[in-house]
Design a protein around this motif. Structure first.
Motif, short mmCIF file in Angstrom:
data_model
loop_
_atom_site.label_atom_id
_atom_site.label_comp_id
_atom_site.label_asym_id
_atom_site.label_seq_id
_atom_site.Cartn_x
_atom_site.Cartn_y
_atom_site.Cartn_z
N THR A 2 38.51 35.21 33.27
CA THR A 2 39.01 33.98 33.86
C THR A 2 40.31 33.56 33.16
OG1 THR A 2 37.71 32.65 32.33
CG2 THR A 2 36.70 33.15 34.45
N SER A 4 43.32 30.17 32.60
CA SER A 4 43.25 28.75 32.23
C SER A 4 42.95 27.86 33.44
CB SER A 4 44.54 28.30 31.55
OG SER A 4 45.64 28.46 32.42
N ASP A 6 41.10 28.78 36.05
CA ASP A 6 39.67 28.96 36.29
C ASP A 6 38.86 28.12 35.30
OD1 ASP A 6 39.88 32.54 36.98
OD2 ASP A 6 40.06 30.82 38.33
N GLN A 7 39.27 28.11 34.02
CA GLN A 7 38.56 27.34 33.01
C GLN A 7 38.63 25.84 33.33
OE1 GLN A 7 36.50 28.36 30.59
NE2 GLN A 7 36.83 30.39 31.43
N ASP A 11 35.47 23.48 34.04
CA ASP A 11 35.26 22.24 33.27
C ASP A 11 34.99 21.07 34.19
OD1 ASP A 11 37.65 22.86 30.56
OD2 ASP A 11 35.58 23.50 30.85
N HIS A 47 30.17 33.66 37.72
CA HIS A 47 30.40 32.44 36.96
C HIS A 47 29.83 31.22 37.67
CE1 HIS A 47 32.98 34.35 34.03
NE2 HIS A 47 33.58 34.97 35.01
N GLU A 55 26.92 29.39 34.06
CA GLU A 55 27.96 30.19 33.44
C GLU A 55 27.40 31.43 32.76
OE1 GLU A 55 31.52 28.02 31.72
OE2 GLU A 55 29.80 26.79 31.17
N ASP A 60 31.85 33.51 26.38
CA ASP A 60 32.21 32.68 25.22
C ASP A 60 32.51 33.62 24.06
OD1 ASP A 60 31.74 30.27 26.53
OD2 ASP A 60 29.64 30.22 25.90
N ALA A 107 36.07 29.50 23.83
CA ALA A 107 36.94 30.68 23.74
C ALA A 107 37.68 30.76 22.41
CB ALA A 107 37.94 30.69 24.89
#
Length: 142
Positions: A2, A4, A6-7, A11, A47, A55, A60, A107
């Motif tokens: 993924t 940023s 996607d993160q 979130d 995901h 997740e 991680d 991460a």
């Protein structure tokens, strides 16, 4: 893997998995079509599964256990506050010297450190003891 964006999407979904796609696209600054494509890819990659966010914690890079001691009569507030942390993966009530054990994932070391600091500053948290997980020797199932 993924990126940023996607993160950031994950979130937002952690906080509210039912956020409308138009609102998600607007918050991320992308079109709805782009958002839907990203969500479909995240579903294919595992995901996002079904109607809730599940997740793959193997993504991680760092994980930590945080033992938490709560001041009397603050349990519910601390649990509510902990649930807002994007790095929180699991929360367990335990017997013994601690009241809770939180499993965190992130991460970067900065992400883990920030989450541990956030927990320590929560109203009702008396003390924390953290341990970074160096390796998982065995995991049953999955």
């Amino acid at each position: 893997m993924t990126d940023s964006l996607d993160q950031a999407l994950l979130d937002i979904l952690r906080r509210n998995a039912r956020t409308p796609t138009a609102a998600l696209a607007r918050r991320l600054g992308i079109s709805r079509t782009t958002l839907q494509g990203r969500m479909e890819r995240l579903e294919r990659q595992g995901h996002i599964r079904g109607y809730t966010l599940v997740e793959n914690t193997d993504d991680d890079l760092l994980r930590a256990h945080v033992s938490i001691v709560i001041t009397p009569r603050h349990s519910q507030k601390v649990e509510r506050d902990l649930k807002t942390l994007p790095e929180l993966r699991e929360l367990h009530a335990v017997s013994g010297a601690s009241d809770l054990i939180a499993l965190l994932g992130a991460a970067t070391t900065e992400g883990i450190n920030r989450a541990i600091d956030d927990i320590g500053q929560m109203e009702g948290v008396e003390r924390t003891v953290s341990a970074i997980i160096l390796s998982t020797r065995f995991r049953k199932g999955n």
